[in-house]
Enzyme design. Structure first.
Site, short mmCIF file in Angstrom:
data_model
loop_
_atom_site.label_atom_id
_atom_site.label_comp_id
_atom_site.label_asym_id
_atom_site.label_seq_id
_atom_site.Cartn_x
_atom_site.Cartn_y
_atom_site.Cartn_z
N ILE A 155 54.82 45.27 -11.03
CA ILE A 155 54.50 45.06 -12.44
C ILE A 155 53.00 45.00 -12.64
O ILE A 155 52.29 44.36 -11.88
CB ILE A 155 55.12 43.73 -12.93
CG1 ILE A 155 56.64 43.75 -12.72
CG2 ILE A 155 54.80 43.49 -14.39
CD1 ILE A 155 57.26 42.39 -12.73
N CYS A 156 52.53 45.69 -13.67
CA CYS A 156 51.11 45.60 -14.01
C CYS A 156 50.97 44.70 -15.23
O CYS A 156 51.24 45.12 -16.35
CB CYS A 156 50.55 46.99 -14.33
SG CYS A 156 48.83 46.97 -14.80
N LEU A 157 50.61 43.47 -14.97
CA LEU A 157 50.47 42.52 -16.07
C LEU A 157 49.32 41.59 -15.71
O LEU A 157 49.27 41.06 -14.59
CB LEU A 157 51.78 41.73 -16.26
CG LEU A 157 51.83 40.75 -17.41
CD1 LEU A 157 51.62 41.46 -18.74
CD2 LEU A 157 53.15 40.00 -17.42
N GLN B 275 51.09 51.26 -14.66
CA GLN B 275 51.46 51.07 -13.27
C GLN B 275 52.06 52.36 -12.74
O GLN B 275 51.83 52.77 -11.63
CB GLN B 275 52.46 49.91 -13.15
CG GLN B 275 53.02 49.68 -11.77
CD GLN B 275 52.01 49.00 -10.87
OE1 GLN B 275 51.22 48.17 -11.30
NE2 GLN B 275 52.02 49.36 -9.59
N ASN C 282 54.31 50.25 -17.49
CA ASN C 282 53.63 49.23 -16.70
C ASN C 282 54.47 48.70 -15.55
O ASN C 282 54.12 47.69 -14.94
CB ASN C 282 53.20 48.07 -17.60
CG ASN C 282 52.38 48.53 -18.77
OD1 ASN C 282 52.83 48.50 -19.92
ND2 ASN C 282 51.19 49.04 -18.48
#
Lengths: 221, 443
Positions: free
Chosen positions: A87-89, A122, A79
């Site tokens: 960042i993929c959050l 990500q 991610n």
């Protein structure tokens, strides 16, 4: 002093006073809206022992809009983009809530390292690596933690497989040295071989599924 | 680093739970989770979570869910929490007193070395608080018990601190802001705000023409009338007794007659928004509007209806109106005595706009030095302005627009002129200065 500045000031004070969380927030320069957060890698993960730095930008409409965060330290994680640190959050995007703070967001990042979400990646290549062979992924993540985040890394942990991780480039790409060597002897440049094998996710069970012809084809592209 | 040294009160002012059980948690529980300050007009939503009214309204404008528990909610669920509000206002006073006591206690326990334990910031803070406490004690001169507790150090510290000052600042924000009213130059506020000089104002009972609907209204009721969108002022106020309303309605009926008390044209605009003694028509919250379907004209009308300035472009109007509705409605969530007047709210709005604009505008402090430093730029701009004069400023200076926005009026007239014209086109300018504001309002 406007409300945003007051809140940022409070959040930094709060972090300074909290000795238990080990989360630090520092200024980059004079600006109070560009900060550097850092936290230790969570225990029991490949990131253990590393110190991860995060670039924090506080937008004008904070806290109603989410903070912008990205990793400064390179992280091998499904991610997190291995190139840019993006960042993929969800809470950094549409699941943000104004009651979240810099500290709680950094804690969320810490726990993101504990529990990767390869289904919402990500970095697709890293995610494929994770799905294909978790053990191999963890080796690479540990290696990255060692060289980029100052972690204890492979040396102590992987004495038995010391031979595997002597080669930087190969280990960073999360590949097997033997595979790289094999295609290198066919007359291709080592860097190109690494790139191609990484793109093809030439790891774990995939090695038997991907034919050598397919690899050569990729190399000749 | 200077912003970190600024004294922002937060729960860590209190000693950790081991030393002072519950105090930090208490202070934290009085704070809004969104802004981190003590609740200002605390408001509860359907799930029971509580925020400052303005904070939760801002949040719901973006996403209709509780920021804490993510339960779906909306503006209609907001309920004021007067009990908590009174708790907060008491705590605001008690807080500094408790902090002073803690400080004293600590000093007594470790007479000389206590300061070593604290960081510079903490030290500064606690000194501030103790001095404000001294001032508090000294100026109230109330219950003898307090005086007794405080007596050992009162004499020396009270003599060194200017006493009423810190108290009024810390504990009575209202009086502070009313003091601002006198210091803020009238040009900062839009034209309608300018209060006429005492002598020029008509008598309270005099008949004046409403500047909007041209009907004749008793001067005293004029503001209520205007705020009521020129509809018949029912004015159900506690300040206006029946006698007055009856009188006004009679006068309205009879008002077809001659203009005995008419004022000249200029005078009509004055005193339009003179601070009113009755806020009774402000009791009702303003509706939220969707702006996308509105025409420019309608949006402008909405702003003027609220007595707001129409400077800037459409985006700014929308933001201004939205913010106004927000702070206006949030103000209604306060209990009656704590509410701000319209004029105070407008000042808040202005401050908000200024703060938003600040990041885009650069503030020039030393105007003289600035002129010297940017002499070349000025010269070039003058040339450019002369060149483009023929084309009616159709080509505006590309790179210098940012600088020209912040030009002081004292700069050469031609520059001021070019700055003016580009400011009129620039999107990022909210309010350049009062003169332009007035100019553009007349247009």
């Amino acid at each position: 002093m406007d409300a945003r500045l007051r809140r940022v000031n409070k959040e930094i004070t709060d972090c300074k006073n909290d000795k238990t969380s080990q989360i630090k927030i520092d200024l980059f320069d004079e600006s109070p809206f560009h900060l550097k957060g850092s936290f230790p890698g969570p225990e029991g993960t490949p990131y253990e022992g590393g110190l991860f730095e995060v670039d924090i930008v506080i937008p004008e409409s904070y806290p109603f809009q989410p903070v912008k965060m990205k990793f400064i330290t390179k992280v091998y994680h499904p991610n997190v983009s291995s190139a840019s640190g993006a960042i993929c959050l969800d809470i950094l995007k549409d699941a943000w809530s104004p009651v979240l703070t810099l500290k709680s967001t950094l804690i969320s990042l810490q726990s993101l390292l504990c529990s990767p979400e390869p289904n919402d990646p990500q970095d697709a290549e890293v995610a494929k690596h994770y799905m294909t062979s978790k053990a191999s992924f963890e080796d690479t993540a540990t290696y990255w933690t060692h060289i980029y985040a100052g972690g204890p890394g492979a040396k102590e942990k992987k004495d038995k497989a010391a031979g595997k991780v002597t080669d930087d480039e190969v280990a960073i790409a999360g590949l097997e040295r033997a595979h790289v060597d094999r295609f290198e002897t066919l007359g291709f440049q080592r860097g190109k071989v690494i790139d191609a094998l990484r793109r093809l996710n030439y790891r774990g069970p995939n090695v038997t599924q991907i034919s050598d012809d397919r690899v050569v084809e990729e190399l000749l592209k | 680093m200077n912003f970190l040294a600024a004294d922002v009160p937060d729960p860590t002012d209190f000693p950790p739970p081991a030393d002072a059980p519950g105090l930090r948690a208490l202070d934290r529980s009085f704070r809004c989770d969104i802004c981190g300050d003590l609740y200002d007009a605390p408001a509860t939503i359907a799930c029971g979570h509580c925020f400052c009214s303005a904070c939760i309204r801002s949040s719901l404008a973006l996403k209709q869910e509780c920021p804490s528990c993510r339960k779906t909610t909306n503006e209609a669920h907001i309920r004021p929490n007067p009990a908590l509000e009174s708790v907060i206002s008491s705590w605001k006073e008690g807080r500094s007193f408790v902090l002073g006591l803690i400080k004293r206690e600590k000093d007594r326990a470790t007479p000389s070395s206590s300061a070593d334990k604290h960081t510079a910031k903490k030290r500064k803070r606690s000194i501030d608080q103790s001095s404000s406490l001294d001032a508090f004690g000294a100026s109230v001169a109330g219950p003898s018990r307090h005086a007794h507790v405080l007596s050992p150090r009162r004499a020396d510290s009270a003599s060194t601190t200017p006493k009423p000052h810190s108290r009024t600042k810390k504990l009575v924000p209202k009086s502070n802001s009313s003091a601002d009213a006198t210091t803020i130059p009238s040009s900062d506020i839009d034209e309608g705000e300018i209060t006429p000089p005492r002598g020029a104002a008509p008598k309270e009972d005099a008949l004046v023409k409403c500047p909007l609907c041209q009907r004749r209204i008793i001067y005293r009721l004029l503001n209520a009338h205007i705020d009521n969108n020129c509809k018949d002022p029912t004015v159900p106020s506690e300040h206006n007794n029946n006698n007055n309303t009856a009188k006004s309605s009679w006068q309205k009926i009879m008002s077809g007659g001659g203009e005995t008390h008419s004022r000249n044209g200029i005078g009509q605009h004055k005193g339009k928004h003179k601070k009113r003694d009755s806020d009774s028509d402000d009791e009702h919250p303003l509706p939220l509007s969707g702006y996308t379907t509105l025409k420019d004209r309608q949006l402008k009308d909405m702003l003027t209806e609220q007595g707001l300035s129409v400077v800037g472009n459409r985006t700014i109007w929308e933001q201004r109106h939205q913010r106004w509705v927000l702070i206006f409605n949030a103000n209604l969530d306060k209990s009656l005595p704590n509410r701000k007047t319209r004029a105070e709210l407008k000042r808040d709005l202005k401050k908000w706009e200024d703060e938003r604009g600040k990041s885009k505008k650069t503030l020039v402090r030393d105007t003289h030095q600035y002129q010297i430093d940017h002499k070349d730029e000025f010269a070039r701009l003058i040339e450019q302005a002369k060149g483009t004069k023929v084309k009616q400023f159709s080509v505006k200076p590309q790179s210098e627009t940012g600088n020209s926005h912040s030009l002081p009026l004292s700069s050469p007239p031609s520059i001021a002129h070019s700055a003016h014209s580009s400011a009129q086109q620039g999107n990022d300018v909210i309010v350049v200065d009062s003169e332009e504001e007035r100019l553009s309002q007349r247009r």
